[in-house]
Motif scaffolding. Structure first.
Motif, PDB file in Angstrom:
ATOM      1  N   HIS A 176      26.601  29.720  42.322  1.00  0.00           N
ATOM      2  CA  HIS A 176      26.551  29.897  40.860  1.00  0.00           C
ATOM      3  C   HIS A 176      25.751  31.137  40.522  1.00  0.00           C
ATOM      4  O   HIS A 176      25.017  31.661  41.367  1.00  0.00           O
ATOM      5  CB  HIS A 176      25.956  28.662  40.162  1.00  0.00           C
ATOM      6  CG  HIS A 176      24.548  28.311  40.570  1.00  0.00           C
ATOM      7  ND1 HIS A 176      24.272  27.541  41.672  1.00  0.00           N
ATOM      8  CD2 HIS A 176      23.352  28.620  40.017  1.00  0.00           C
ATOM      9  CE1 HIS A 176      22.954  27.381  41.786  1.00  0.00           C
ATOM     10  NE2 HIS A 176      22.362  28.035  40.787  1.00  0.00           N
ATOM     11  N   VAL A 178      23.375  32.648  37.307  1.00  0.00           N
ATOM     12  CA  VAL A 178      22.715  32.235  36.071  1.00  0.00           C
ATOM     13  C   VAL A 178      22.419  33.440  35.182  1.00  0.00           C
ATOM     14  O   VAL A 178      21.906  34.452  35.652  1.00  0.00           O
ATOM     15  CB  VAL A 178      21.394  31.489  36.385  1.00  0.00           C
ATOM     16  CG1 VAL A 178      20.693  31.069  35.102  1.00  0.00           C
ATOM     17  CG2 VAL A 178      21.669  30.278  37.270  1.00  0.00           C
ATOM     18  N   HIS A 259      19.585  34.870  38.277  1.00  0.00           N
ATOM     19  CA  HIS A 259      19.668  34.700  39.725  1.00  0.00           C
ATOM     20  C   HIS A 259      21.092  34.440  40.198  1.00  0.00           C
ATOM     21  O   HIS A 259      21.934  33.978  39.446  1.00  0.00           O
ATOM     22  CB  HIS A 259      18.690  33.637  40.238  1.00  0.00           C
ATOM     23  CG  HIS A 259      19.004  32.207  39.927  1.00  0.00           C
ATOM     24  ND1 HIS A 259      18.530  31.548  38.824  1.00  0.00           N
ATOM     25  CD2 HIS A 259      19.710  31.282  40.623  1.00  0.00           C
ATOM     26  CE1 HIS A 259      18.922  30.284  38.849  1.00  0.00           C
ATOM     27  NE2 HIS A 259      19.655  30.088  39.922  1.00  0.00           N
ATOM     28  N   ALA A 261      22.964  32.390  43.158  1.00  0.00           N
ATOM     29  CA  ALA A 261      22.711  31.329  44.129  1.00  0.00           C
ATOM     30  C   ALA A 261      23.792  31.382  45.199  1.00  0.00           C
ATOM     31  O   ALA A 261      24.986  31.416  44.902  1.00  0.00           O
ATOM     32  CB  ALA A 261      22.712  29.964  43.456  1.00  0.00           C
ATOM     33  N   PHE A 325      13.992  29.477  46.190  1.00  0.00           N
ATOM     34  CA  PHE A 325      14.131  30.664  45.343  1.00  0.00           C
ATOM     35  C   PHE A 325      13.280  31.797  45.879  1.00  0.00           C
ATOM     36  O   PHE A 325      12.108  31.593  46.212  1.00  0.00           O
ATOM     37  CB  PHE A 325      13.696  30.338  43.912  1.00  0.00           C
ATOM     38  CG  PHE A 325      14.523  29.248  43.285  1.00  0.00           C
ATOM     39  CD1 PHE A 325      15.657  29.559  42.541  1.00  0.00           C
ATOM     40  CD2 PHE A 325      14.198  27.919  43.470  1.00  0.00           C
ATOM     41  CE1 PHE A 325      16.434  28.550  41.999  1.00  0.00           C
ATOM     42  CE2 PHE A 325      14.968  26.904  42.925  1.00  0.00           C
ATOM     43  CZ  PHE A 325      16.092  27.222  42.179  1.00  0.00           C
ATOM     44  N   GLU A 338      18.744  32.689  44.899  1.00  0.00           N
ATOM     45  CA  GLU A 338      18.544  31.293  45.320  1.00  0.00           C
ATOM     46  C   GLU A 338      19.414  31.047  46.546  1.00  0.00           C
ATOM     47  O   GLU A 338      20.543  31.535  46.617  1.00  0.00           O
ATOM     48  CB  GLU A 338      18.982  30.344  44.178  1.00  0.00           C
ATOM     49  CG  GLU A 338      19.015  28.876  44.592  1.00  0.00           C
ATOM     50  CD  GLU A 338      19.539  27.954  43.479  1.00  0.00           C
ATOM     51  OE1 GLU A 338      19.701  28.406  42.327  1.00  0.00           O
ATOM     52  OE2 GLU A 338      19.802  26.771  43.782  1.00  0.00           O
TER      53      GLU A 338
HETATM   54 FE   FE2 Z   1      20.268  28.081  40.409  1.00  0.00          FE
END
Ligand code: FE2
Length: 370
Positions: A176, A178, A259, A261, A325, A338
């Motif tokens: 993902h 963000v 971030h 991931a 993280f 992440e």
């Molecule tokens: Fe996340």
């Protein structure tokens, strides 16, 4: 997972996955070294003066299905103001599609700002159709449609010899990405992805407000139909002191990617290697592990290596996940990475936010930004 054509038809836009993430950097040559040596990416292709491009250089890096393009301007041009405003930051979350033209026309019709009209780019390795629309801040989405391209990244990039300096750590694909948006803008950007992109609210137990004594944020996630593209959107909320999202907005001079991931299927091994290779992660208080199993229930992993490496665990109704993280990957307290390993859980780790906030607040205090 193979996406079936039938599934794609149900989607409002025929999007498959994140194709690559492009970062604008002050010095892509040195950033490429960092992502290769510390994060284990391989340098696969290059674009610049030697390949006939006069105004910028781009390093294409890949590990598993994760592709990063690092781009630096060679002249004062459209990229330079972005860099002085935001610092090194994500410019483009490029999305793989079966029909770039349709994605572009449809999103623009529904209100997206056009950035680049559909265009076929080609070289000796074949053709790709691209088109770009804007999203939050100065971030864009390029739609990437492979026509008959079988080169290393995109037409224009030249393959480079096999990277013997890269130190792979087992990163597989992007889970993902963000975005941090400004005060009270989250609902608007969630609507942008639902109404313009045809995404769905990705309802998880992470929804609602999250806060510690000091920091607060609101977060809502959206995803495309096949759930391979997941975008949680954060906005700052009022706390006693300045929240991490507010700190981001200030130092990034506006919204942007907070971030990225990335998924691994062996997080203990991946993080042990990344630490050895110099990646800095947020420190988690030792007490986090004392009652971990009471909070998350039984897990396959031993606690000792998780505690040693500062890996976090969270559970939802579908299973559990492990995550960690990095500290920001540049001097501004903005973008970080992440690493996540999913064991059934589909959410993003709300159970860990409090422990994380305490850690992030400690870092903010050291920077004088709390
Ligand atoms: Fe996340």
């Amino acid at each position: 997972m193979q996406v079936k054509a039938q599934e794609l038809k149900q989607d409002t836009l025929p999007l498959r996955a994140v194709h690559h993430v492009e970062l604008y950097c002050g010095n892509a040559k040195q950033s490429a070294y960092y992502y290769r040596q510390a994060f284990g990416f391989s340098f696969v292709a290059y674009l610049g003066p030697e390949t006939g491009v006069r105004d910028r250089v781009s390093y294409a890096l890949q590990q598993g299905k994760v592709r990063f393009i690092l781009t630096t301007p060679l002249k004062e041009d459209g990229i330079t103001p972005f860099l002085s405003r935001h610092g090194d930051s994500v410019r483009d979350i490029a999305l793989e599609t079966d029909d770039a033209e349709y994605c572009f026309r449809t999103t623009v019709e529904r209100g997206a700002t056009p950035v680049r009209e559909p265009e076929i780019i080609e070289d000796a390795s074949g053709r790709v159709k691209v088109a770009t629309v804007a999203t939050y801040g100065d971030t864009v989405h390029t739609f990437i449609q492979h026509i008959d391209y079988d080169g290393p990244m995109l037409p224009g990039f030249q393959a480079v010899p096999e990277d013997t300096f890269a130190r792979p750590v087992g990163l597989k694909h992007i889970d993902h990405i963000v975005g941090n948006v400004d005060w009270e803008q989250m609902d608007e950007w969630v609507r942008f992805y639902t109404d313009v992109f045809g995404f769905s609210r990705f309802v998880t137990f992470d929804d609602n407000d999250i806060s510690t004594e000091y920091s607060a944020l609101r977060s809502t996630a959206v995803s495309n139909h096949n759930k391979w593209i997941k975008f949680p959107i954060n906005e700052p909320a009022k706390g006693k002191k300045r929240s991490q999202i507010e700190e981001y907005i200030i130092f990034h001079n506006g919204p942007g990617v907070q971030h990225v991931a990335i998924e691994t299927d062996d997080i203990v091994n991946t993080i042990a290697k990344m630490r050895e290779q110099g990646v800095e992660f947020l420190d988690i208080p030792d007490s986090y592990y004392d009652d971990l199993l009471d909070r998350v229930g039984p897990i396959d992993e031993d606690i000792a290596p998780l505690r040693d490496l500062n890996i976090l665990v969270d559970r939802d109704e579908k299973g559990y996940m492990l995550q960690i993280f990095t500290k920001p990957v540049e001097d501004r307290p903005t973008l970080f990475i992440e690493i996540i390993q999913r064991k059934g859980a589909e959410s993003f780790g709300k159970g860990n936010f409090k422990a994380l906030f305490v850690s992030i607040e400690r870092e903010q205090e050291r920077r004088g930004n709390l």
